[in-house]
Design a protein around this motif. Structure first.
Motif, short mmCIF file in Angstrom:
data_model
loop_
_atom_site.label_atom_id
_atom_site.label_comp_id
_atom_site.label_asym_id
_atom_site.label_seq_id
_atom_site.Cartn_x
_atom_site.Cartn_y
_atom_site.Cartn_z
N ALA A 182 0.79 -1.16 -0.06
CA ALA A 182 0.19 0.28 0.20
C ALA A 182 0.94 1.16 0.02
O ALA A 182 0.89 1.98 -0.61
CB ALA A 182 -1.12 0.01 1.28
N GLY A 183 1.70 1.49 0.66
CA GLY A 183 2.88 2.33 0.31
C GLY A 183 3.17 2.39 -0.26
O GLY A 183 3.97 4.02 -1.09
N LEU A 184 4.19 1.68 -0.97
CA LEU A 184 4.54 1.35 -2.33
C LEU A 184 3.54 2.55 -3.51
O LEU A 184 4.26 3.44 -4.61
CB LEU A 184 4.41 -0.08 -2.59
CG LEU A 184 5.81 0.27 -4.26
CD1 LEU A 184 6.39 0.89 -4.86
CD2 LEU A 184 5.34 -0.95 -5.06
N GLY A 185 2.56 1.50 -3.20
CA GLY A 185 0.90 1.93 -4.44
C GLY A 185 1.12 3.49 -3.78
O GLY A 185 1.07 4.64 -5.14
N LEU A 186 0.87 4.08 -2.98
CA LEU A 186 0.81 5.93 -2.75
C LEU A 186 2.02 6.68 -2.75
O LEU A 186 2.21 7.88 -3.63
CB LEU A 186 0.46 5.85 -1.27
CG LEU A 186 0.64 7.50 -0.25
CD1 LEU A 186 -0.71 7.91 -1.38
CD2 LEU A 186 1.00 7.36 1.18
N VAL A 187 3.11 6.05 -2.99
CA VAL A 187 4.72 6.69 -3.60
C VAL A 187 4.21 6.77 -4.64
O VAL A 187 4.85 8.23 -4.92
CB VAL A 187 5.30 5.94 -2.77
CG1 VAL A 187 6.95 7.71 -3.24
CG2 VAL A 187 5.67 6.14 -1.35
N LEU A 188 4.13 5.64 -5.71
CA LEU A 188 4.22 6.37 -7.09
C LEU A 188 3.16 6.67 -7.55
O LEU A 188 3.32 7.48 -8.12
CB LEU A 188 3.96 4.63 -7.79
CG LEU A 188 5.46 4.19 -6.79
CD1 LEU A 188 5.20 2.36 -8.40
CD2 LEU A 188 7.02 4.45 -7.42
N ALA A 189 1.83 6.90 -7.26
CA ALA A 189 0.61 7.48 -7.68
C ALA A 189 1.06 9.36 -7.43
O ALA A 189 0.62 9.82 -7.82
CB ALA A 189 -0.32 7.00 -6.79
N ALA A 200 6.01 9.84 0.13
CA ALA A 200 5.13 10.17 -0.35
C ALA A 200 5.68 12.32 -0.90
O ALA A 200 5.44 12.53 -1.79
CB ALA A 200 3.74 10.61 0.19
N ALA A 201 5.93 13.29 0.16
CA ALA A 201 6.05 14.21 -0.07
C ALA A 201 7.42 13.95 -0.83
O ALA A 201 7.34 15.09 -2.17
CB ALA A 201 6.32 14.70 0.68
N ALA A 202 8.19 13.85 -0.44
CA ALA A 202 9.40 13.53 -1.00
C ALA A 202 9.41 13.22 -2.37
O ALA A 202 10.14 13.61 -3.67
CB ALA A 202 10.81 12.77 -0.34
N ALA A 203 8.62 11.77 -2.48
CA ALA A 203 7.81 11.79 -4.63
C ALA A 203 7.41 12.44 -4.87
O ALA A 203 7.70 12.27 -6.26
CB ALA A 203 6.77 10.08 -4.03
N ALA A 204 6.37 13.32 -4.57
CA ALA A 204 5.88 14.11 -5.26
C ALA A 204 7.38 15.12 -6.17
O ALA A 204 6.90 15.51 -6.72
CB ALA A 204 4.95 14.89 -4.39
N VAL A 205 7.94 16.06 -4.44
CA VAL A 205 9.28 16.98 -5.25
C VAL A 205 9.75 15.99 -6.43
O VAL A 205 10.37 16.44 -7.62
CB VAL A 205 10.27 17.62 -4.50
CG1 VAL A 205 11.27 18.11 -5.28
CG2 VAL A 205 9.62 17.85 -3.29
N VAL A 206 10.20 14.57 -6.56
CA VAL A 206 10.44 13.69 -7.05
C VAL A 206 10.07 13.62 -8.97
O VAL A 206 10.12 13.93 -9.87
CB VAL A 206 10.70 12.32 -7.18
CG1 VAL A 206 11.49 11.74 -8.15
CG2 VAL A 206 12.02 12.19 -5.87
#
Length: 400
Positions: free
Chosen positions: A40-47, A99-105
């Motif tokens: 679930a965490g993986l899905g959230l980060v990638l989304a 998730a916040a860091a992935a959004a920046v990426v």
């Protein structure tokens, strides 16, 4: 091309950004396997990363046409480089931080795409531009082919946290390596509002009917054929053949075919460039077609090889034509429209394929998707200028 230092720097920066983009979901998948991240965490980060990408693409298109494309690439790569270690920091602690860091990426990734497209036009002259685009896509395909094995091997030695930090180093290289363009846009004394400049890019795209038709075909193929095979190929591999080996072989065949297609397009200049490219795009229809009913595994692999070749027969002339035909001062905005539609609608297709297969049956969905893949490029070929991906007659330089 290999003796051109400016192109080599651009090529290396583009490859570094592509490798970092590809590596993140794979490394996070390894984190799920070792228990440091939930599915679930993986899905959230990638989304969230995808959301950041889609939000950044139209903004970056305007900024890359307003300012130096090199500067936009630098800031975008630097933002992703700083955010990547934060993903590693939150791996054993907070999914919210990840998730916040992935959004920046994702924002950095989205900002790089149109800027790199426009920068290629500035760095490489027109006679060599198709070869340059082929070289870039060739490097991406080699990475896709060899990357999983090498990354999994490194993970056994270093673990996932150093690999996530390594993606930050790749983004740093993407920010630092590209050269300054020879014809960077000069900032005019007055700026229109953001939405006005973005709409100006849409108007530029409308000046090229072949571009709108080709983009519609590309979006249709990605949203149907690509999504259908991505979702239903694993199921077909297990149910038809009782093994995941066909899945692995098909995906490897697709990448190998794309490699062959990129090598071919480094040299081949078809007389009807646009029609040849659209025919290549239509070849993706063979992938869902091969999954309609149980067939020999070699048939499935061959279909994916053909699809891979066809994708690069389309991609390389498509990028080259946009760099040649679109007004240079609006190229980044037009490129952002390309990425926004083709990539932006892909998640919609992925989300709808499984429910459609449950309701109508997988063979019906695969058949419809194959039909769309064949018909959408055929319809695009009827658009004005589609034959040569140009509004100008060939005698006036409309094809290379």
């Amino acid at each position: 091309m290999l003796r051109d230092t400016a192109f080599l720097r651009l090529w290396a920066g583009t490859v570094a950004s592509g490798l970092a983009t590809w590596a993140l979901p794979f490394v996070l998948g390894l984190a799920v396997l070792d228990g440091s991240l939930t599915a679930a965490g993986l899905g959230l980060v990638l989304a969230v990363r995808t959301a950041g990408f889609l939000a950044a693409v139209p903004v970056a298109g305007v900024l890359a046409d307003r300012y130096s494309r090199r500067r936009v690439v630098g800031w975008a790569g630097a933002a992703s480089a700083l955010a990547s270690p934060a993903i590693a920091l939150g791996l054993d602690g907070s999914v919210a931080v990840m998730a916040a860091a992935a959004a920046v990426v994702g924002v950095g990734q989205g900002a790089c795409r149109p800027a790199f497209q426009a920068l290629t036009r500035e760095v490489v002259d027109e006679p060599r531009r198709q070869q340059a685009n082929a070289a870039m896509t060739l490097a991406v395909r080699v990475t896709t082919l060899l990357g999983p094995g090498l990354t999994a091997l490194l993970a056994t030695v270093t673990g996932t946290v150093p690999l996530l930090v390594g993606t930050g180093l790749l983004w740093l290289a993407a920010a630092a390596l590209p050269p300054r363009g020879a014809a960077a846009p000069t900032a005019p004394p007055r700026r229109d509002p953001f939405h006005t400049e973005f709409l100006d890019g849409l108007r530029e795209a409308r000046r090229h009917p072949w571009f709108l038709a080709g983009l519609g075909a590309l979006t249709a193929v990605i949203a149907t054929g690509y999504s259908a095979t991505g979702v239903l190929l694993p199921e077909a591999s297990r149910e038809h053949y009782g093994t995941e080996a066909v899945l692995a072989a098909a995906l490897t065949g697709y990448t190998a075919g794309a490699l062959a297609g990129a090598l071919l397009m480094a040299r081949w200049r078809p007389r009807a460039q646009g029609w040849a490219a659209l025919a290549g795009l239509a070849c993706y229809g063979f992938a869902p077609l091969s999954l309609l009913a149980p067939a020999h595994p070699a048939v499935v692999v061959a279909a994916y090889v053909v699809a891979g070749v066809g994708v690069e027969l389309f991609n390389v002339p498509w990028f080259t034509a946009a760099q040649r035909e679109v007004d240079p001062s609006r190229l980044a905005r037009v490129s952002s429209l390309d990425f926004l539609l083709s990539y932006g609608l892909a998640p919609v297709g992925l989300a709808l394929i499984a429910p459609a297969a449950d309701a109508l049956g997988a063979p019906t969905v695969l058949g419809v998707c194959a039909l769309v893949c064949f018909l959408a490029p055929a319809a695009a070929a009827l658009a004005p200028g589609a034959r040569h991906f140009s509004r100008r007659p060939p005698a006036q330089g409309g094809r290379e």
